[in-house]
Scaffold this motif. Structure first.
Motif, PDB file in Angstrom:
ATOM      1  N   CYS A  26       0.961  -1.118   0.092  1.00 20.87           N
ATOM      2  CA  CYS A  26      -0.005  -0.040   0.102  1.00 20.87           C
ATOM      3  C   CYS A  26       0.821   1.326   0.155  1.00 20.87           C
ATOM      4  N   PRO A  27       0.295   2.563  -0.221  1.00 27.66           N
ATOM      5  CA  PRO A  27       1.071   3.610  -0.341  1.00 27.66           C
ATOM      6  C   PRO A  27       1.962   3.944   0.990  1.00 27.66           C
ATOM      7  N   SER A  28       1.237   3.646   2.183  1.00 29.16           N
ATOM      8  CA  SER A  28       2.042   3.966   3.483  1.00 29.16           C
ATOM      9  C   SER A  28       3.237   2.789   3.429  1.00 29.16           C
ATOM     10  N   GLU A  29       3.249   1.644   3.094  1.00 27.27           N
ATOM     11  CA  GLU A  29       4.319   1.046   2.785  1.00 27.27           C
ATOM     12  C   GLU A  29       5.395   1.227   2.159  1.00 27.27           C
ATOM     13  N   ARG A  30       4.981   2.012   0.881  1.00 32.25           N
ATOM     14  CA  ARG A  30       6.024   2.539   0.075  1.00 32.25           C
ATOM     15  C   ARG A  30       6.633   3.859   0.803  1.00 32.25           C
ATOM     16  N   GLN A  31       5.968   4.559   1.697  1.00 31.43           N
ATOM     17  CA  GLN A  31       6.490   5.600   2.532  1.00 31.43           C
ATOM     18  C   GLN A  31       7.703   5.201   3.280  1.00 31.43           C
ATOM     19  N   VAL A  32       7.278   4.001   4.015  1.00 33.43           N
ATOM     20  CA  VAL A  32       8.014   3.559   5.116  1.00 33.43           C
ATOM     21  C   VAL A  32       9.424   2.757   4.339  1.00 33.43           C
ATOM     22  N   LYS A  34      10.709   3.884   1.707  1.00 28.58           N
ATOM     23  CA  LYS A  34      11.596   5.328   1.279  1.00 28.58           C
ATOM     24  C   LYS A  34      12.278   5.845   2.520  1.00 28.58           C
TER      25      LYS A  34
END
Length: 325
Positions: A26-32, A34
């Motif tokens: 999910c988008p939040s995982e991709r932020q994590v 990064k």
């Protein structure tokens, strides 16, 4: 050559690779992710190493997961549970191949090519075989090769399914001797020649006398002793004499004279049970010398000592070749 410990950063990078490529992040995982990359320089370095290993097969990972749900997660969990790649080599090798999107069948295929099992004659990885045919001709198969043999009252025909062969043809004026590939056929006009079946083209070279080449689309060429050509269904390209067109593999060796390292790696692959990958930079390194096909670890170790390259082994199933940093 070196055996590599899987350090925590690399283990985390493998885990991130599988999570991101599963199609479920999910988008939040991709932020994590990064944030993890930016946290420490070693995180970025580990990610670049892992991405470099897996970048070619990554397009297949999602389809692997669709075909076998949970396979990637199981591979990641088992691989990351171990702190080194040295123990339990067979299991770890299979898991590395799973990570490469190949699946369990490819572990078997790297030892005994599956598509050759139904052929009349075939060879395993690292195996060469000489067969005396019913007409007195002698057929030698390189490693990971497969042929079907079809002799009739009017023709002697060998269908090369995969790999490479050399044939010493016995005289029979009533029955021509033909080696067929996916791109055409080579008919003996003399005694000794070699044919290779590649992914997209074939190669024929002549050691004695000559052969007649006919491609599937009707092109024709006579090839004489000392000459070699590569051919597709619609094109014939003369080849200069290189390791690729020589039959040194009959003696378990390959000889290169100022040729790219990729040529040697191509010759070694049929003799290497594991996956052998080379970077584009290392592939361009020029090589001189005579190298053994029957002991690929020793050959690669010699290369690492004499060329500006590094050879890294992840257990017995994955070997990476790159230029020295």
């Amino acid at each position: 050559m070196s055996q590599v410990r899987v350090d925590p950063a690399t283990r985390a990078a493998v885990d991130w690779m599988l999570r991101l490529e599963s199609g479920q992040a999910c988008p939040s995982e991709r932020q994590v992710f990064k944030a993890w990359l930016a946290e420490k320089p070693e995180h970025m370095a580990a990610w670049q190493r892992v991405a470099g290993v897996l970048k070619n097969p990554l397009a297949d990972l999602q389809s692997v997961e669709r075909r076998n749900p949970g396979q990637l997660h199981a591979a990641s969990k088992a691989l990351l549970a171990s702190s080194t790649v040295t123990g339990k080599k067979a299991m770890q090798g299979g898991l590395l191949l799973l990570l490469l999107g190949l699946g369990a069948a490819s572990v078997v295929d790297r030892v005994t090519p599956l598509r050759g099992l139904m052929a009349d004659q075939h060879t395993a990885t690292g195996e060469r075989k000489t067969i005396q045919l019913a007409d007195g001709s002698r057929l030698t198969l390189n490693a990971r090769s497969a042929v079907d043999i079809q002799f009739s009252a009017g023709q002697r025909r060998v269908q090369l399914r995969a790999g490479e062969l050399q044939v010493d043809v016995a005289a029979d004026p009533l029955r021509p001797f033909v080696v067929a590939t996916a791109q055409g056929q080579v008919q003996a006009l003399g005694t000794r020649f070699m044919v290779r079946q590649g992914p997209d083209e074939s190669l024929a070279s002549v050691q004695q006398h000559s052969v007649q080449l006919d491609t599937l689309n009707g092109l024709q060429r006579r090839i004489n002793a000392g000459q070699a050509v590569s051919f597709s269904a619609s094109q014939i390209d003369p080849q200069t004499s290189t390791a690729r067109s020589q039959a040194d593999w009959l003696e378990g060796r390959v000889e290169l004279h100022d040729e790219p390292l990729s040529t040697l790696v191509e010759a070694l692959r049929p003799y290497q049970a594991g996956v052998l990958r080379i970077s584009p930079e290392a592939a361009r390194v020029r090589v001189f010398g005579v190298f053994s096909l029957d002991d690929t670890p020793q050959t690669l170790s010699t290369l690492a000592q004499t060329l500006p390259i590094k050879v890294t082994r992840y257990g017995p199933w994955l070997t990476l070749i790159d230029v020295r940093g």
